[in-house]
Each structure stands twice: as structure tokens, then as C-alpha cells.
Write a protein that holds these residues in place. Sequence first.
Motif, PDB file in Angstrom:
ATOM      1  N   GLU A   1       0.849  -1.192   0.000  1.00 23.35           N
ATOM      2  CA  GLU A   1       0.000   0.000   0.000  1.00 23.35           C
ATOM      3  C   GLU A   1       0.888   1.246   0.000  1.00 23.35           C
ATOM      4  O   GLU A   1       1.784   1.381   0.820  1.00 23.35           O
ATOM      5  CB  GLU A   1      -0.923  -0.011   1.230  1.00 23.35           C
TER       6      GLU A   1
ATOM      7  N   SER B   1      -9.796   6.697  -1.503  1.00 18.50           N
ATOM      8  CA  SER B   1     -11.245   6.801  -1.753  1.00 18.50           C
ATOM      9  C   SER B   1     -12.037   6.135  -0.636  1.00 18.50           C
ATOM     10  O   SER B   1     -13.083   6.636  -0.209  1.00 18.50           O
ATOM     11  CB  SER B   1     -11.607   6.146  -3.087  1.00 18.50           C
ATOM     12  N   SER B   2     -11.522   5.016  -0.131  1.00 15.11           N
ATOM     13  CA  SER B   2     -12.264   4.298   0.906  1.00 15.11           C
ATOM     14  C   SER B   2     -12.505   5.181   2.126  1.00 15.11           C
ATOM     15  O   SER B   2     -13.576   5.143   2.731  1.00 15.11           O
ATOM     16  CB  SER B   2     -11.508   3.017   1.314  1.00 15.11           C
TER      17      SER B   2
ATOM     18  N   GLY C   1     -18.912   8.191   1.832  1.00 16.12           N
ATOM     19  CA  GLY C   1     -20.028   8.429   2.740  1.00 16.12           C
ATOM     20  C   GLY C   1     -20.399   7.185   3.523  1.00 16.12           C
ATOM     21  O   GLY C   1     -21.136   7.246   4.495  1.00 16.12           O
TER      22      GLY C   1
ATOM     23  N   ILE D   1     -22.293   4.590   2.676  1.00 19.56           N
ATOM     24  CA  ILE D   1     -23.663   4.060   2.543  1.00 19.56           C
ATOM     25  C   ILE D   1     -23.630   2.645   1.960  1.00 19.56           C
ATOM     26  O   ILE D   1     -22.962   2.401   0.954  1.00 19.56           O
ATOM     27  CB  ILE D   1     -24.518   4.969   1.629  1.00 19.56           C
TER      28      ILE D   1
ATOM     29  N   VAL E   1       4.170   0.964  -5.509  1.00 22.32           N
ATOM     30  CA  VAL E   1       4.669   0.169  -6.642  1.00 22.32           C
ATOM     31  C   VAL E   1       4.802   1.092  -7.848  1.00 22.32           C
ATOM     32  O   VAL E   1       3.866   1.812  -8.204  1.00 22.32           O
ATOM     33  CB  VAL E   1       3.707  -1.005  -6.952  1.00 22.32           C
TER      34      VAL E   1
ATOM     35  N   ASP F   1     -14.959   1.136  -9.564  1.00 22.22           N
ATOM     36  CA  ASP F   1     -15.962   1.080  -8.483  1.00 22.22           C
ATOM     37  C   ASP F   1     -17.226   1.866  -8.805  1.00 22.22           C
ATOM     38  O   ASP F   1     -18.258   1.671  -8.189  1.00 22.22           O
ATOM     39  CB  ASP F   1     -15.358   1.612  -7.181  1.00 22.22           C
TER      40      ASP F   1
ATOM     41  N   GLY G   1     -18.305   1.535  -4.342  1.00 18.90           N
ATOM     42  CA  GLY G   1     -17.363   0.450  -4.095  1.00 18.90           C
ATOM     43  C   GLY G   1     -17.177   0.091  -2.643  1.00 18.90           C
ATOM     44  O   GLY G   1     -16.520  -0.902  -2.341  1.00 18.90           O
ATOM     45  N   VAL G   2     -17.751   0.875  -1.737  1.00 21.01           N
ATOM     46  CA  VAL G   2     -17.662   0.521  -0.330  1.00 21.01           C
ATOM     47  C   VAL G   2     -18.765  -0.493  -0.004  1.00 21.01           C
ATOM     48  O   VAL G   2     -18.536  -1.489   0.686  1.00 21.01           O
ATOM     49  CB  VAL G   2     -17.760   1.808   0.525  1.00 21.01           C
ATOM     50  N   MET G   3     -19.965  -0.248  -0.561  1.00 17.82           N
ATOM     51  CA  MET G   3     -21.071  -1.173  -0.261  1.00 17.82           C
ATOM     52  C   MET G   3     -20.842  -2.550  -0.890  1.00 17.82           C
ATOM     53  O   MET G   3     -21.389  -3.533  -0.446  1.00 17.82           O
ATOM     54  CB  MET G   3     -22.421  -0.580  -0.656  1.00 17.82           C
TER      55      MET G   3
HETATM   56  C1  LIG Z   1     -16.756  11.424  -1.580  1.00 18.10           C
HETATM   57  C2  LIG Z   1     -17.032   9.972  -1.824  1.00 18.10           C
HETATM   58  C3  LIG Z   1     -18.184   9.386  -1.299  1.00 18.10           C
HETATM   59  C4  LIG Z   1     -18.425   8.021  -1.513  1.00 18.10           C
HETATM   60  N1  LIG Z   1     -19.497   7.437  -0.926  1.00 18.10           N
HETATM   61  C5  LIG Z   1     -19.721   6.112  -1.074  1.00 18.10           C
HETATM   62  C6  LIG Z   1     -20.791   5.492  -0.396  1.00 18.10           C
HETATM   63  O1  LIG Z   1     -21.532   6.120   0.359  1.00 18.10           O
HETATM   64  N2  LIG Z   1     -20.971   4.149  -0.598  1.00 18.10           N
HETATM   65  C7  LIG Z   1     -20.154   3.416  -1.422  1.00 18.10           C
HETATM   66  O2  LIG Z   1     -20.378   2.218  -1.585  1.00 18.10           O
HETATM   67  N3  LIG Z   1     -19.108   3.984  -2.049  1.00 18.10           N
HETATM   68  C8  LIG Z   1     -18.870   5.312  -1.887  1.00 18.10           C
HETATM   69  N4  LIG Z   1     -17.802   5.885  -2.509  1.00 18.10           N
HETATM   70  C9  LIG Z   1     -16.940   5.057  -3.374  1.00 18.10           C
HETATM   71  C10 LIG Z   1     -15.940   4.284  -2.540  1.00 18.10           C
HETATM   72  O3  LIG Z   1     -15.223   5.151  -1.700  1.00 18.10           O
HETATM   73  C11 LIG Z   1     -14.985   3.536  -3.460  1.00 18.10           C
HETATM   74  O4  LIG Z   1     -15.739   2.808  -4.385  1.00 18.10           O
HETATM   75  C12 LIG Z   1     -14.097   2.558  -2.712  1.00 18.10           C
HETATM   76  O5  LIG Z   1     -13.424   3.217  -1.695  1.00 18.10           O
HETATM   77  C13 LIG Z   1     -13.102   1.893  -3.667  1.00 18.10           C
HETATM   78  O6  LIG Z   1     -12.194   1.143  -2.901  1.00 18.10           O
HETATM   79  P1  LIG Z   1     -10.811   0.691  -3.530  1.00 18.10           P
HETATM   80  O7  LIG Z   1     -10.179  -0.174  -2.527  1.00 18.10           O
HETATM   81  O8  LIG Z   1     -11.025   0.174  -4.892  1.00 18.10           O
HETATM   82  O9  LIG Z   1     -10.010   2.088  -3.756  1.00 18.10           O
HETATM   83  P2  LIG Z   1      -9.109   2.941  -2.774  1.00 18.10           P
HETATM   84  O10 LIG Z   1      -9.720   3.081  -1.433  1.00 18.10           O
HETATM   85  O11 LIG Z   1      -8.758   4.211  -3.490  1.00 18.10           O
HETATM   86  O12 LIG Z   1      -7.836   2.048  -2.617  1.00 18.10           O
HETATM   87  C14 LIG Z   1      -6.818   1.964  -3.600  1.00 18.10           C
HETATM   88  C15 LIG Z   1      -5.516   1.945  -2.836  1.00 18.10           C
HETATM   89  O13 LIG Z   1      -4.453   1.692  -3.734  1.00 18.10           O
HETATM   90  C16 LIG Z   1      -3.334   2.416  -3.291  1.00 18.10           C
HETATM   91  N5  LIG Z   1      -2.420   2.581  -4.411  1.00 18.10           N
HETATM   92  C17 LIG Z   1      -2.617   3.291  -5.543  1.00 18.10           C
HETATM   93  N6  LIG Z   1      -1.547   3.213  -6.349  1.00 18.10           N
HETATM   94  C18 LIG Z   1      -0.661   2.424  -5.706  1.00 18.10           C
HETATM   95  C19 LIG Z   1       0.646   1.957  -6.034  1.00 18.10           C
HETATM   96  N7  LIG Z   1       1.235   2.320  -7.182  1.00 18.10           N
HETATM   97  N8  LIG Z   1       1.306   1.183  -5.133  1.00 18.10           N
HETATM   98  C20 LIG Z   1       0.720   0.811  -3.957  1.00 18.10           C
HETATM   99  N9  LIG Z   1      -0.534   1.228  -3.604  1.00 18.10           N
HETATM  100  C21 LIG Z   1      -1.199   2.010  -4.477  1.00 18.10           C
HETATM  101  C22 LIG Z   1      -3.918   3.732  -2.807  1.00 18.10           C
HETATM  102  O14 LIG Z   1      -3.059   4.399  -1.920  1.00 18.10           O
HETATM  103  C23 LIG Z   1      -5.210   3.269  -2.159  1.00 18.10           C
HETATM  104  O15 LIG Z   1      -5.084   3.073  -0.773  1.00 18.10           O
HETATM  105  C24 LIG Z   1     -17.530   7.249  -2.313  1.00 18.10           C
HETATM  106  C25 LIG Z   1     -16.386   7.843  -2.842  1.00 18.10           C
HETATM  107  C26 LIG Z   1     -16.119   9.185  -2.592  1.00 18.10           C
HETATM  108  C27 LIG Z   1     -14.864   9.782  -3.145  1.00 18.10           C
END
Ligand SMILES: Cc1cc2nc3c(=O)[nH]c(=O)nc-3n(C[C@H](O)[C@H](O)[C@H](O)COP(=O)(O)OP(=O)(O)OC[C@H]3O[C@@H](n4cnc5c(N)ncnc54)[C@H](O)[C@@H]3O)c2cc1C
Length: 379
Positions: free
Chosen positions: A33, A42-43, A47, A49, A173, A332, A336-338
Motif C-alpha cells: 500500500e 477513496s475508501s 459516505g 452508505i 509500486v 468502483d 465500491g464501499v457497499m
Molecule cells: C466522496 C465519496 C463518497 C463516496 N461514498 C460512497 C458510499 O456512500 N458508498 C459506497 O459504496 N461507495 C462510496 N464511494 C466510493 C468508494 O469510496 C470507493 O468505491 C471505494 O473506496 C473503492 O475502494 P478501492 O479499494 O477500490 O479504492 P481505494 O480506497 O482508493 O484504494 C486503492 C488503494 O491503492 C493504493 N495505491 C494506488 N496506487 C498504488 C501503487 N502504485 N502502489 C501501492 N498502492 C497504491 C492507494 O493508496 C489506495 O489506498 C464514495 C467515494 C467518494 C470519493
Amino acid sequence: MGYDLVIVGGGIWGSSAARAAVAAGMRSVLLLEAGIGLAQESSAKSGGILTDLLTDPGDQALVTRSRALYQEAVDAGGDRSIMLPLGMLTLAEGESVGALTRRRQDLNDRGVAFELLDRSEVALRHPHLDRLADDAMALWTPSDCHVNPNAYAEQVVAQARPQGLEVHTNCRVERLDIGSAQPSVLTESGETYQASRILVTAGTWSRRLLRTADLDLPLLPYRVQLGSLQLAEPHRLPLVWHLASDVYLVPDGEYSLLGGDGTRLSESDPDDYQQTGDEEFEVNVATQLLQLSSLGDRAGLRSSWAGLAGGTPDRRPLLGRVAEGLFVACGDNGIGVMRGPAIGELAARVALDLATAPRLRPDRFPPDPFEIRAGFTLE
Ligand SMILES: Cc1cc2nc3c(=O)[nH]c(=O)nc-3n(C[C@H](O)[C@H](O)[C@H](O)COP(=O)(O)OP(=O)(O)OC[C@H]3O[C@@H](n4cnc5c(N)ncnc54)[C@H](O)[C@@H]3O)c2cc1C
């Protein structure tokens, strides 16, 4: 000798994938990470939900499985903040009322608890919603929840560590190498990690990372914004989603609400985007609160922020093999959280040949431009 599996990106998807890989019997799994902690991008900005109202059956199944995995994490660690059953009130008026009533059959068929309420019933149960339109209707879904992705990620990773999971934070990475006999990742600080398989769960950075291996994906990052509203009096609102304006409210303590309004549907650069909410967003959220509730008369906007979501042409994730030994799970579409715990689990199982997900194959579209559409809708 390398790892059985290297996972790049420790958001909620990558953390869940790590847990699932270990649960499937892998004894040598490495999670890398870039940030200082898990689920801080993003996580952390979401919000939180979790709702059963999504219309796509594939998404519904992912929400159902995620709910079970969130519950497992609560049971294992005792942290109830991981999933709070607040219930959601989806408000409609005018033309949007039809979208609510059309959901009845589907919710009935799936056994999801709900009630359809008229304006007076809503006012009785939620006196703070005192400015609804005369023809307002609401769909009450009591099993919808608020989830805490960061607490979930910490919990499942803590469970997986003693069983063979190694985690390196602060470890970005820089490049994927799939040209040699065994695939490997190269980090910014110069380490190389070899693995039988690599799974990229780097959220909206995934496309950039795959390009280092001359691969491409139809993934377009776009901004999603949220603001923190400070109230002058305590509230007891559940999750609220106002369909006509697409504004949603998330309880954040007695005197605070988070307010979001959907999205800015244009491409953003994950390494260079405006991370605060823009003025138009702030005005819209404050105005919509005023139009729903007198709480808005004496509320102030404490802060606002933006994170990124990854859009795909059909709003489904891109999940599966992209080259020999290289797998991806991204896209996502703002929801993508739900679905995150289930998507992470599925991604790990696909990477380990324990499951297939043909509907989500990353190569089902060419990496051409497409129109970004909001993921959180009742369409
Ligand atoms: C304002 C806002 C409100 C939202 N509300 C909701 C909601 O209410 N309900 C819902 O379901 N979804 C919601 N979402 C969407 C949700 O946040 C995302 O869909 C979800 O967090 C995606 O998770 P992830 O693990 O794919 O991405 P991320 O949480 O972005 O994780 C990706 C990770 O990869 C790491 N990374 C990136 N590049 C590299 C690299 N080169 N080397 C090592 N690590 C790396 C990053 O640091 C990061 O930690 C919302 C998003 C936002 C922005």
C-alpha cells in the motif's frame, strides 16, 4: 522463490482480497500500500452508505455478500462502528415518485424489508424533515447501513496477518514486470517482489499501473464530493437520499451530517485533482439541506472534500486476468464501499483460480473513451 500472491493497493478492495486469499489457504501473501495506512484514499473519503436499493442483480448479490463480510468483521473484532444499521429514507417528489413505487416488486421478491411512506408519515417519524414537498413520498429501508471501510480493512488484515499475510505500507509500486518467467513488482524505493500471481487493486491508479506493463483498461477516474455540515441542534435522522436533487445525508454524530451530491462526470487525474469540494457543490448541498429541513437554517459547512471514483463503460467493475499471472479489480463507479468486501473476495478467488466472473472480465470493452455515468442511481 516469490510470494503466492502480491496485491497492489490496500483500500477496502485490496484488504478484503488479502483476507480472502489467506482464508483460501494461501500462506504467502503480500499486500503493498502506497499510503501510510490501509484504506486511506477513496475508501476513507466515502459516505459509507450500504444499500439494498441498487438495481443490477450482480450488484445486489455483491452488496448481500459484503453485508455478511462486514458482519463477520464486527463479530470477530467487536467494533460495532464497522457496520451501523441506521436505515435509509429515500425521498421522492414529482416525477421521481414513480422510481420509488417501481421498486416495490423487486424488493418484495428479494425479501428486503421496506415501507412506502407518505409525507405525513415521514413528518411524524422524522420531525426534522419539515420542508418536504406536498406530494413527497419516501421509501424506508431499515436494513440499509453505514459502514466504516477503514475499520473493516484494519480488522480483516489483523485477522489475516497470523495466517500468512505480510503488509507493507508506505510502499508505492512503480512498475509491473510481466516479461520474465515470474511476474514481479518494482517499488519506488527499489525493492522487487516476485509472485506466482499479482492482483492490482489500486483503485483509480490501476490503469496507470497497468500501463507500465503495456496494458490498458477502460477506466476513467472522476471526482465525488462530500461536505461536513455542523448543526446547531442535535438531529436523529437516518441515512437520507433525496432523489430529485441526488443529494444524500449521512449521520455523523448528533450535531453533524455529511452531505454529498453525486458526481462531477468528467475525467480527473488521480495524481493531480482538486481534493476540496468546489463552490458549486458546497452551495448545492447547503441549499438542499435548507429545502428539506429547518436544521439547515442554523447549519454551517465545516469542510468539504473530493475523492475519486473509477468509471467503466457499463458501470460494472473490471475484474479478472489481464495477462499471464496478472489480475486486476477496479472500476468502483462510486459504489465500491457497499460492494467492496465481496469484490475483494471475488478478485482473490479469481486470481487463485477458485472462481470465475465472466460478466466482469476486464477485456469486455476496449480501452476507448466513453461517457461517465453516475453509479448510485435508481435506474
Ligand atoms: C466522496 C465519496 C463518497 C463516496 N461514498 C460512497 C458510499 O456512500 N458508498 C459506497 O459504496 N461507495 C462510496 N464511494 C466510493 C468508494 O469510496 C470507493 O468505491 C471505494 O473506496 C473503492 O475502494 P478501492 O479499494 O477500490 O479504492 P481505494 O480506497 O482508493 O484504494 C486503492 C488503494 O491503492 C493504493 N495505491 C494506488 N496506487 C498504488 C501503487 N502504485 N502502489 C501501492 N498502492 C497504491 C492507494 O493508496 C489506495 O489506498 C464514495 C467515494 C467518494 C470519493
